[in-house]
Design a protein around this motif. Structure first.
Motif, PDB file in Angstrom:
ATOM      1  N   PHE A 281       0.846  -1.210   0.000  1.00 33.55           N
ATOM      2  CA  PHE A 281       0.000   0.000   0.000  1.00 33.55           C
ATOM      3  C   PHE A 281       0.876   1.253   0.000  1.00 33.55           C
ATOM      4  CE2 PHE A 281      -2.406   3.311   2.254  1.00 33.55           C
ATOM      5  CZ  PHE A 281      -3.497   3.420   1.397  1.00 33.55           C
ATOM      6  N   LEU A 282       1.968   1.192   0.820  1.00 35.52           N
ATOM      7  CA  LEU A 282       2.891   2.335   0.861  1.00 35.52           C
ATOM      8  C   LEU A 282       3.581   2.529  -0.483  1.00 35.52           C
ATOM      9  CD1 LEU A 282       4.516   1.878   4.399  1.00 35.52           C
ATOM     10  CD2 LEU A 282       2.895   3.639   3.682  1.00 35.52           C
ATOM     11  N   VAL A 283       3.940   1.423  -1.147  1.00 33.52           N
ATOM     12  CA  VAL A 283       4.558   1.517  -2.476  1.00 33.52           C
ATOM     13  C   VAL A 283       3.589   2.167  -3.467  1.00 33.52           C
ATOM     14  CG1 VAL A 283       5.380   0.168  -4.457  1.00 33.52           C
ATOM     15  CG2 VAL A 283       6.146  -0.422  -2.154  1.00 33.52           C
ATOM     16  N   ALA A 284       2.332   1.722  -3.420  1.00 32.55           N
ATOM     17  CA  ALA A 284       1.329   2.265  -4.333  1.00 32.55           C
ATOM     18  C   ALA A 284       1.103   3.761  -4.080  1.00 32.55           C
ATOM     19  CB  ALA A 284       0.017   1.499  -4.183  1.00 32.55           C
ATOM     20  N   VAL A 285       1.011   4.145  -2.794  1.00 23.99           N
ATOM     21  CA  VAL A 285       0.818   5.563  -2.459  1.00 23.99           C
ATOM     22  C   VAL A 285       2.011   6.394  -2.893  1.00 23.99           C
ATOM     23  CG1 VAL A 285       0.618   7.196  -0.540  1.00 23.99           C
ATOM     24  CG2 VAL A 285      -0.785   5.134  -0.582  1.00 23.99           C
ATOM     25  N   SER A 286       3.232   5.883  -2.639  1.00 23.01           N
ATOM     26  CA  SER A 286       4.446   6.603  -3.039  1.00 23.01           C
ATOM     27  C   SER A 286       4.475   6.809  -4.552  1.00 23.01           C
ATOM     28  CB  SER A 286       5.696   5.829  -2.595  1.00 23.01           C
ATOM     29  OG  SER A 286       5.709   5.692  -1.198  1.00 23.01           O
ATOM     30  N   LEU A 287       4.055   5.771  -5.274  1.00 21.95           N
ATOM     31  CA  LEU A 287       3.997   5.874  -6.738  1.00 21.95           C
ATOM     32  C   LEU A 287       2.993   6.946  -7.165  1.00 21.95           C
ATOM     33  CD1 LEU A 287       4.754   4.790  -9.536  1.00 21.95           C
ATOM     34  CD2 LEU A 287       2.944   3.080  -9.279  1.00 21.95           C
ATOM     35  N   ALA A 288       1.844   6.965  -6.473  1.00 24.45           N
ATOM     36  CA  ALA A 288       0.806   7.950  -6.813  1.00 24.45           C
ATOM     37  C   ALA A 288       1.302   9.374  -6.566  1.00 24.45           C
ATOM     38  CB  ALA A 288      -0.450   7.681  -5.999  1.00 24.45           C
ATOM     39  N   VAL A 289       1.941   9.574  -5.404  1.00 26.28           N
ATOM     40  CA  VAL A 289       2.457  10.906  -5.068  1.00 26.28           C
ATOM     41  C   VAL A 289       3.528  11.341  -6.057  1.00 26.28           C
ATOM     42  CG1 VAL A 289       3.716  12.240  -3.331  1.00 26.28           C
ATOM     43  CG2 VAL A 289       1.875  10.710  -2.632  1.00 26.28           C
ATOM     44  N   ALA A 290       4.393  10.415  -6.434  1.00 24.15           N
ATOM     45  CA  ALA A 290       5.468  10.737  -7.379  1.00 24.15           C
ATOM     46  C   ALA A 290       4.928  11.052  -8.766  1.00 24.15           C
ATOM     47  CB  ALA A 290       6.454   9.572  -7.445  1.00 24.15           C
ATOM     48  N   ALA A 291       3.832  10.388  -9.130  1.00 28.95           N
ATOM     49  CA  ALA A 291       3.303  10.559 -10.486  1.00 28.95           C
ATOM     50  C   ALA A 291       2.498  11.843 -10.646  1.00 28.95           C
ATOM     51  CB  ALA A 291       2.425   9.356 -10.849  1.00 28.95           C
ATOM     52  N   ILE A 292       1.937  12.365  -9.550  1.00 31.36           N
ATOM     53  CA  ILE A 292       1.114  13.585  -9.643  1.00 31.36           C
ATOM     54  C   ILE A 292       2.017  14.786  -9.928  1.00 31.36           C
ATOM     55  CG2 ILE A 292      -0.328  15.197  -8.323  1.00 31.36           C
ATOM     56  CD1 ILE A 292      -1.466  12.739  -6.864  1.00 31.36           C
ATOM     57  N   PRO A 293       1.741  15.560 -10.975  1.00 31.46           N
ATOM     58  CA  PRO A 293       2.584  16.723 -11.335  1.00 31.46           C
ATOM     59  C   PRO A 293       2.275  17.933 -10.454  1.00 31.46           C
ATOM     60  CG  PRO A 293       0.787  16.526 -12.906  1.00 31.46           C
ATOM     61  CD  PRO A 293       0.639  15.376 -11.941  1.00 31.46           C
ATOM     62  N   GLU A 294       2.842  17.935  -9.236  1.00 31.94           N
ATOM     63  CA  GLU A 294       2.499  19.025  -8.311  1.00 31.94           C
ATOM     64  C   GLU A 294       3.009  20.392  -8.785  1.00 31.94           C
ATOM     65  OE1 GLU A 294       6.159  16.858  -6.733  1.00 31.94           O
ATOM     66  OE2 GLU A 294       4.166  16.335  -7.458  1.00 31.94           O
ATOM     67  N   GLY A 295       3.978  20.390  -9.681  1.00 35.43           N
ATOM     68  CA  GLY A 295       4.505  21.670 -10.183  1.00 35.43           C
ATOM     69  C   GLY A 295       3.633  22.305 -11.256  1.00 35.43           C
ATOM     70  N   LEU A 296       2.698  21.518 -11.842  1.00 35.18           N
ATOM     71  CA  LEU A 296       1.895  22.025 -12.959  1.00 35.18           C
ATOM     72  C   LEU A 296       1.056  23.253 -12.590  1.00 35.18           C
ATOM     73  CD1 LEU A 296       0.921  21.771 -15.865  1.00 35.18           C
ATOM     74  CD2 LEU A 296      -0.797  20.126 -15.078  1.00 35.18           C
ATOM     75  N   PRO A 297       0.269  23.220 -11.496  1.00 40.80           N
ATOM     76  CA  PRO A 297      -0.521  24.418 -11.161  1.00 40.80           C
ATOM     77  C   PRO A 297       0.337  25.659 -10.939  1.00 40.80           C
ATOM     78  CG  PRO A 297      -1.306  22.521  -9.933  1.00 40.80           C
ATOM     79  CD  PRO A 297      -0.014  22.113 -10.571  1.00 40.80           C
ATOM     80  N   ALA A 298       1.483  25.463 -10.277  1.00 41.77           N
ATOM     81  CA  ALA A 298       2.357  26.610 -10.008  1.00 41.77           C
ATOM     82  C   ALA A 298       2.894  27.194 -11.305  1.00 41.77           C
ATOM     83  CB  ALA A 298       3.504  26.173  -9.099  1.00 41.77           C
ATOM     84  N   ILE A 299       3.341  26.313 -12.221  1.00 39.44           N
ATOM     85  CA  ILE A 299       3.888  26.793 -13.492  1.00 39.44           C
ATOM     86  C   ILE A 299       2.815  27.524 -14.299  1.00 39.44           C
ATOM     87  CG2 ILE A 299       4.803  26.041 -15.727  1.00 39.44           C
ATOM     88  CD1 ILE A 299       6.195  23.754 -14.149  1.00 39.44           C
ATOM     89  N   VAL A 300       1.623  26.923 -14.353  1.00 40.65           N
ATOM     90  CA  VAL A 300       0.509  27.550 -15.090  1.00 40.65           C
ATOM     91  C   VAL A 300       0.178  28.915 -14.500  1.00 40.65           C
ATOM     92  CG1 VAL A 300      -1.950  27.377 -15.602  1.00 40.65           C
ATOM     93  CG2 VAL A 300      -0.479  25.384 -15.907  1.00 40.65           C
TER      94      VAL A 300
END
Length: 521
Positions: A281-300
Motif C-alpha cells: 500500500f505504501l509503495v502504491a501511495v508513493s507511486l501515486a504521489v510521485a506521479a502527480i505533477p504538483e509543479g503544474l498548477p504553479a507553473i501555469v
C-alpha cells in the motif's frame, strides 16, 4: 420602463411624474424620491470576502488532487517534506490568484468612480450641478455636447441633438434626436428618437428632458441585471486542466491498483500477509504521489500571471488569471468596427483651397477662410488640458487647427459667436455669425453639393471673384477624388457682413457665400 413614454405628450409625463419643465422638482421632493428610488447607479453582485475568494482557489480539481496527495505523503508515506512542498505550491497558487482578482476589482472600481460624472438639473427654478447618482425620476436634466446622459429621459426640447448610442443599440453613428411624440404602439429601442438613455454620449447640440428611469430601472440597468444573473462559465484552460487532472488521477489510481495487486501475488508467502499489505500500500501511495505533477498548477499560475502583467501594461484589465489563455486562444473576433475596434475618432487628411489640394502636414494660416470656417462653425468643447468633446467630425477639425499651432481658444474668444443656424439633416449645413472686428464673419460648413448651391464667389490666394461653372466642376471633381479615397468631405464657405441678422435663418445667412475650400477626413 413600465410606461411607453415615447408615445406620451410632455404634459402627460409632467403630470404623471408630478414635475414641472419650467421649475423642476423642489429640493425636498428630490430628497424624498432619492430615499424611495435609491441612488441612480447600477447595482452589482455582492462582493465576496477575501477569505471566500481564497477558498474559491481550492475548488479546482487538480488542486484537490494535490491536497489529497500531500495528506497521503505525510500521513501514510511519512514523507512530510514532500507534503510541505506540495502545500506551499498550493498556497502560493491560491495567493497569486487572490492578489490578481483583488487588483482587477480595484481597477474596475476606479473606472466606475471615473464614470460617475455630474449633471445639470433644474430644481426649484434654478440650474444646479449635482452628482448623477443623486438624480431621481421627474428631474429636469439639461444636456449639451460632451455630456454623458445620466439617466433614461424623455426629451422635451432639442436643438440639433445627436447622441452616440453604440453601447446600447449597436448603432455606430450618432443618432439625431427630437422631442416629437411617436404614435406607433411598439417602437424598437433604437428608433425611439425622442428618448435618450443612461450611459450614452451627447456628441452634438443641446436638449432638456424629464428623467423617467434611474439606476436599475434604466435600459442599461436591464443589461446589468442580466449580467448579474448570468452563470459563470469555466474558461477553456480551466476545463482542460480539470480534464487533465481527472485523466491523470484515473490513470495513476489504476496503475497503483495494478502495482498493489501484482506485488501481492508475486510476494505472496515471502512475508506475513499484514506486513505485505501495508508495504505494498505504501509503495502504491508513493507511486501515486510521485506521479502527480504538483509543479503544474504553479507553473501555469506563474505563466498566466506574467501574461496578465503584460496585458496590464497595455491597459487591459483581466479579472481572473485563466482568462488570459482564453484571449490568447481566440482566432476570430466578430465585432462592429466604429467605436469598438476603432477609437471613434476622425483625422483631417486633405484640405482643398486656392484651387489646390494640400496634405495635412502643409502649413495653413489662421486667417485662411477655410481654417476660420473649420474653427468658427464648430460646436466642439475644449476642456482644460486640451481634451476635445463633441462630434468626431468637428473635433477632428479643431485637432487639425491645434496641429497647425493655431491658438484656437484665442480665436474663438476674439471672434465670439453671436448667432447660429444649427445643422439640419435636410439642408446639410451649419452656420455661425461671429464678431470680426467692427463687422461680422459668417462661417458655413456642410455637404459640398448643397454648399455650392449657395455659393456665388470664390477666394483664391486672397482674391475674391465670381465663381464660374468650370470652377464648380473642379471643386466637385476634387470632392469626388477625396471621397474615392475613403475620406469624408465637408465644404467650407464664408462671407463678411456689416451687422448681425434680425432673423438668422438659412434664407438670409446661407446665401451669396464665398467658397473657401474642402476638407477631407
Amino acid at each position: 420602463m413600465k410606461e411607453k413614454y415615447y408615445a406620451q405628450d410632455i404634459s402627460q409625463i409632467e403630470k404623471e411624474l408630478n414635475t414641472s419643465l419650467d421649475n423642476g422638482l423642489t429640493d425636498d421632493e428630490a430628497k424624498k424620491r432619492l430615499a424611495t428610488e435609491g441612488p441612480n447607479s447600477l447595482a452589482s453582485k455582492k462582493k465576496r470576502s477575501m477569505f471566500m475568494r481564497f477558498i474559491d482557489q481550492f475548488k479546482d480539481f487538480m488542486i484537490i488532487v494535490l491536497i489529497v496527495a500531500a495528506i497521503l505523503s505525510g500521513v501514510v508515506a511519512n514523507e512530510w517534506t514532500d507534503a510541505a512542498i506540495i502545500m506551499i505550491v498550493v498556497l502560493l497558487n491560491a495567493i497569486l490568484g487572490v492578489i490578481q482578482e483583488a487588483r482587477s476589482e480595484a481597477a474596475i472600481d476606479a473606472l466606475k468612480e471615473m464614470s460617475t460624472p455630474n449633471a445639470h438639473v433644474r430644481r426649484g427654478g434654478s440650474i444646479l450641478e449635482i452628482p448623477s447618482t443623486d438624480i431621481v425620476p421627474g428631474d429636469i436634466v439639461l444636456l449639451e455636447a460632451g455630456d454623458v446622459v445620466p439617466a433614461d429621459m424623455r426629451l422635451a426640447k432639442t436643438a440639433s441633438l445627436k447622441v452616440e448610442e453604440s453601447a446600447l443599440t449597436g448603432e455606430s453613428v450618432p443618432v439625431e434626436k427630437d422631442s416629437e411624440v411617436l404614435k406607433a404602439d411598439d417602437v424598437a429601442l433604437g428608433d425611439r428618437v425622442n428618448m435618450v438613455y443612461a450611459n450614452t454620449n451627447v456628441t452634438y447640440g443641446r436638449a432638456e428632458g424629464i428623467v423617467v428611469g434611474t439606476g436599475m430601472k434604466t435600459e442599461v440597468g436591464k443589461i446589468a441585471t442580466m449580467l448579474n444573473n448570468a452563470d459563470e462559465t469555466a474558461t477553456p484552460l480551466k476545463e482542460n486542466l480539470n480534464q487533465l487532472g481527472k485523466t491523470l488521477t484515473i490513470m495513476i489510481l489504476a496503475i497503483c491498483v495494478i502495482v498493489f495487486i501484482v506485488g501481492m501475488f508475486t510476494k505472496q508467502g515471502s512475508e506475513p500477509t499484514n506486513k505485505l499489505i501495508i508495504d505494498m500500500f505504501l509503495v502504491a501511495v508513493s507511486l501515486a504521489v510521485a506521479a502527480i505533477p504538483e509543479g503544474l498548477p504553479a507553473i501555469v499560475t506563474i505563466i498566466l500571471a506574467l501574461g496578465t502583467q503584460t496585458m496590464a501594461k497595455h491597459k487591459a484589465i483581466v479579472r481572473k488569471l485563466p482568462a488570459v489563455e482564453t484571449l490568447g486562444a481566440t482566432d476570430i473576433i466578430c465585432s462592429d468596427k466604429t467605436g469598438t475596434l476603432t477609437q471613434n475618432q476622425m483625422t483631417v487628411e486633405k484640405v482643398y483651397y486656392d484651387n489646390e489640394l494640400h496634405n495635412d502636414e502643409e502649413i495653413i494660416k489662421a486667417d485662411n477662410p477655410a481654417m476660420m470656417a473649420m474653427i468658427l462653425a464648430n460646436d466642439t468643447k475644449i476642456e482644460d488640458g486640451g481634451r476635445l468633446l463633441g462630434d468626431p467630425t468637428e473635433t477632428a477639425l479643431i485637432q487639425y487647427a491645434f496641429d497647425q499651432n493655431i491658438r484656437v481658444e484665442e480665436l474663438l474668444k476674439k471672434d465670439s459667436r453671436v448667432q447660429e443656424v444649427p445643422f439640419d439633416s435636410e439642408r446639410k449645413l451649419m452656420s455661425t455669425v461671429n464678431h470680426y472686428g467692427d463687422k461680422f464673419f459668417v462661417a458655413v460648413k456642410g455637404a459640398p453639393d448643397e454648399l455650392l448651391k449657395r455659393v456665388t464667389k470664390i477666394e483664391i490666394n486672397g482674391q475674391v471673384a465670381p465663381i464660374s461653372d468650370s470652377e464648380k466642376e473642379t471643386i466637385l471633381a476634387s470632392n469626388k477624388n477625396m471621397a474615392e479615397q475613403a475620406l469624408r468631405v465637408l465644404g467650407l464657405a464664408y462671407k463678411v457682413v456689416d451687422k448681425a441678422y434680425d432673423d438668422p435663418t438659412t434664407n438670409n445667412v446661407e446665401q451669396d457665400l464665398i467658397f473657401a475650400g474642402l476638407v477631407g477626413m
